[in-house]
Design a protein around this motif. Sequence first.
Motif, mmCIF file in Angstrom:
data_model
loop_
_atom_site.group_PDB
_atom_site.id
_atom_site.type_symbol
_atom_site.label_atom_id
_atom_site.label_comp_id
_atom_site.label_asym_id
_atom_site.label_seq_id
_atom_site.Cartn_x
_atom_site.Cartn_y
_atom_site.Cartn_z
ATOM 1 N N ASP A 156 0.744 -1.318 -0.063
ATOM 2 C CA ASP A 156 0.072 0.104 -0.133
ATOM 3 C C ASP A 156 0.808 1.443 -0.039
ATOM 4 O O ASP A 156 0.620 2.248 -0.437
ATOM 5 N N LEU A 157 1.954 1.216 0.657
ATOM 6 C CA LEU A 157 3.025 2.243 0.819
ATOM 7 C C LEU A 157 3.758 2.475 -0.552
ATOM 8 O O LEU A 157 4.067 3.547 -1.030
ATOM 9 N N PHE A 158 3.832 1.437 -1.337
ATOM 10 C CA PHE A 158 4.796 1.257 -2.557
ATOM 11 C C PHE A 158 3.938 2.075 -3.668
ATOM 12 O O PHE A 158 4.614 2.862 -4.521
ATOM 13 N N TYR A 159 2.746 2.000 -3.861
ATOM 14 C CA TYR A 159 1.649 2.840 -4.823
ATOM 15 C C TYR A 159 1.291 3.871 -4.369
ATOM 16 O O TYR A 159 0.785 4.373 -3.198
ATOM 17 N N PRO A 160 1.426 5.100 -5.499
ATOM 18 C CA PRO A 160 0.693 6.374 -4.928
ATOM 19 C C PRO A 160 -0.853 6.196 -4.967
ATOM 20 O O PRO A 160 -1.131 5.366 -5.573
ATOM 21 N N ASP A 161 -1.668 6.973 -4.249
ATOM 22 C CA ASP A 161 -2.910 6.908 -4.326
ATOM 23 C C ASP A 161 -3.561 8.419 -4.291
ATOM 24 O O ASP A 161 -2.935 9.242 -4.471
ATOM 25 N N VAL A 162 -4.921 8.491 -3.999
ATOM 26 C CA VAL A 162 -5.706 9.679 -4.096
ATOM 27 C C VAL A 162 -5.386 10.568 -3.118
ATOM 28 O O VAL A 162 -5.140 11.932 -3.491
ATOM 29 N N HIS A 163 -4.745 9.947 -1.863
ATOM 30 C CA HIS A 163 -4.236 11.007 -0.872
ATOM 31 C C HIS A 163 -3.186 11.801 -1.205
ATOM 32 O O HIS A 163 -2.869 12.860 -1.356
ATOM 33 N N ASP A 164 -2.233 10.962 -1.949
ATOM 34 C CA ASP A 164 -0.912 11.430 -2.497
ATOM 35 C C ASP A 164 -1.075 12.521 -3.483
ATOM 36 O O ASP A 164 -0.583 13.737 -3.848
ATOM 37 N N LEU A 165 -2.156 12.155 -4.353
ATOM 38 C CA LEU A 165 -2.435 13.050 -5.437
ATOM 39 C C LEU A 165 -2.828 14.399 -5.083
ATOM 40 O O LEU A 165 -2.636 15.631 -5.347
ATOM 41 N N VAL A 166 -3.970 14.287 -3.852
ATOM 42 C CA VAL A 166 -4.522 15.538 -3.278
ATOM 43 C C VAL A 166 -3.396 16.397 -2.791
ATOM 44 O O VAL A 166 -3.113 17.567 -2.734
ATOM 45 N N TYR A 167 -2.668 15.772 -1.939
ATOM 46 C CA TYR A 167 -1.546 16.325 -1.181
ATOM 47 C C TYR A 167 -0.402 17.045 -2.071
ATOM 48 O O TYR A 167 -0.024 18.294 -1.904
ATOM 49 N N ALA A 168 -0.049 16.408 -3.301
ATOM 50 C CA ALA A 168 0.915 16.861 -4.155
ATOM 51 C C ALA A 168 0.399 18.310 -4.916
ATOM 52 O O ALA A 168 0.884 19.228 -5.027
ATOM 53 N N SER A 169 -0.991 18.204 -5.317
ATOM 54 C CA SER A 169 -1.723 19.139 -5.740
ATOM 55 C C SER A 169 -1.935 20.356 -5.105
ATOM 56 O O SER A 169 -1.596 21.470 -5.352
ATOM 57 N N LEU A 170 -1.989 20.131 -3.725
ATOM 58 C CA LEU A 170 -2.111 21.362 -2.719
ATOM 59 C C LEU A 170 -0.865 21.783 -2.687
ATOM 60 O O LEU A 170 -0.592 23.104 -2.520
ATOM 61 N N CYS A 171 0.301 21.152 -2.745
ATOM 62 C CA CYS A 171 1.602 21.602 -2.411
ATOM 63 C C CYS A 171 1.824 22.491 -3.692
ATOM 64 O O CYS A 171 2.670 23.533 -3.755
ATOM 65 N N LEU A 172 1.638 22.117 -4.821
ATOM 66 C CA LEU A 172 1.852 22.980 -6.225
ATOM 67 C C LEU A 172 1.085 24.194 -6.120
ATOM 68 O O LEU A 172 1.641 25.234 -6.587
ATOM 69 N N VAL A 173 -0.277 24.355 -5.517
ATOM 70 C CA VAL A 173 -0.830 25.415 -5.742
ATOM 71 C C VAL A 173 -0.746 26.240 -4.539
ATOM 72 O O VAL A 173 -0.694 27.666 -4.547
ATOM 73 N N ASN A 174 -0.526 25.945 -3.318
ATOM 74 C CA ASN A 174 -0.521 26.723 -2.058
ATOM 75 C C ASN A 174 0.871 26.668 -1.630
ATOM 76 O O ASN A 174 1.087 27.349 -0.490
ATOM 77 N N GLY A 175 1.795 26.103 -1.901
ATOM 78 C CA GLY A 175 3.135 25.752 -1.523
ATOM 79 C C GLY A 175 3.124 24.668 -0.571
ATOM 80 O O GLY A 175 2.439 24.076 0.045
ATOM 81 N N GLU A 176 4.559 24.324 -0.221
ATOM 82 C CA GLU A 176 4.964 23.116 0.583
ATOM 83 C C GLU A 176 4.450 23.430 1.932
ATOM 84 O O GLU A 176 4.363 24.681 2.459
ATOM 85 N N GLY A 177 4.380 22.388 2.808
ATOM 86 C CA GLY A 177 4.146 22.729 4.230
ATOM 87 C C GLY A 177 3.033 22.208 4.700
ATOM 88 O O GLY A 177 2.345 21.273 3.939
ATOM 89 N N GLU A 178 2.406 22.472 5.873
ATOM 90 C CA GLU A 178 1.204 22.131 6.306
ATOM 91 C C GLU A 178 0.043 22.594 5.606
ATOM 92 O O GLU A 178 0.059 23.889 5.324
ATOM 93 N N HIS A 179 -0.915 21.962 5.425
ATOM 94 C CA HIS A 179 -2.295 22.620 4.931
ATOM 95 C C HIS A 179 -3.362 22.327 5.498
ATOM 96 O O HIS A 179 -3.498 21.183 5.939
ATOM 97 N N ASN A 180 -4.148 23.359 6.072
ATOM 98 C CA ASN A 180 -5.423 23.266 6.829
ATOM 99 C C ASN A 180 -6.468 22.650 6.050
ATOM 100 O O ASN A 180 -7.480 23.387 5.981
ATOM 101 N N VAL A 181 -6.307 21.465 5.639
ATOM 102 C CA VAL A 181 -7.380 20.774 4.890
ATOM 103 C C VAL A 181 -7.424 19.306 5.160
ATOM 104 O O VAL A 181 -6.287 18.605 5.497
#
Length: 355
Positions: free
Chosen positions: A311-336
């Motif tokens: 499960d850790l080996f493959y990316p999933d929707v969680h990883d997609l959403v987090y990476a997208s947030l970092c692209l749009v709002n910057g790296e770090g913690e997101h209150n989401v």
Amino acid sequence: MSMNIPQEMKYREALAYAMTDAMEKAPNTMIIGQGVTDFKGIFETTSGLAENYPDRVIETPLAEDSIAGICIGASLNGMYPINTHIRADFSLLIFNQLINLAAKYRYMFGGLFEVPMMFRLVVGRSWGQGAQHSQSLQSLMAHIPGLVVIMPSTPQAIISSYEHAIHHHRGPVVMLEHRLMYELSFDNRTTAPLVNPFGSRIERVVQDLTIIATSVMVLEARRAAGHLEKIGIDAEIIDLHSISHPDKEMILKSVKKTGRLLVADTSWAEYGVAAEMARIIIEADPGILRVPMKTLAMQPAPCPTGKALEDLFYPDVHDLVYASLCLVNGEGEHNVLLPPKESMTDFYKHFKGPF
């Protein structure tokens, strides 16, 4: 028998439809490989074909290299072979035939000889098959001139690709099908069509960021886009479809508009699809990226067998959403509130074996 395409269709039903249609309309088509006459019918994609076309549906022993050579010979003599491989890993045994012969015949003989044919390869995880039975090897084959490599993510893409390959394309095609998708149903009325059956398509058109995805990751990108939309971020999704011949103009136009790029692939990132997307952009116009692109792919290691590690080996929707947030709002913690980490085998299909 002439068939109408139903409005709702499973992925496996589209494969069965496309092959049945080919067998009916192109009498030179043959289906050959391990499991094609088995009662399971390769996830039911070849079920019934041996009964209807007994002379052109051929079961084979464990002899991948030899069978691929037979298929090349059959193609040179006017047949259209569809050679099936229940796991893409086993196709490594045909690489001499595929790369040194099928991909090069037309070139080496000045166009006098052609080898129209298709190789169906099954990729992706299931019930913990480990390092040798779940690899996604599209980048290896897309590296070779003379091969068309596609990864359809919808029934519509399967049907249009088959029709174009069998009736219009005079060379070898490699189709990679993700095993998590066979039982999924799709509404053909709401699926954006492929303008070019061997090109790419835009899944949704918006402004904030571009997600380029392959195969089942297109579906994960769609799920991620739904989560992102709730927090005011719009993701444009490009279904790459063609790994060997991506629509460069479509990619550049999208990234120029959004300025942000996330690539989600079913294989490893190193020297792979994500690397090729970076090359396309950097060679054409690196200034269109407002921030560095991000990639999601398998971890750089052989696939583990244990489910927790898998499960850790493959990316999933969680990883997609987090990476997208970092692209749009910057790296770090997101209150989401992020979607939970969830095994794709639990969400799409729970495997009990053997495939």
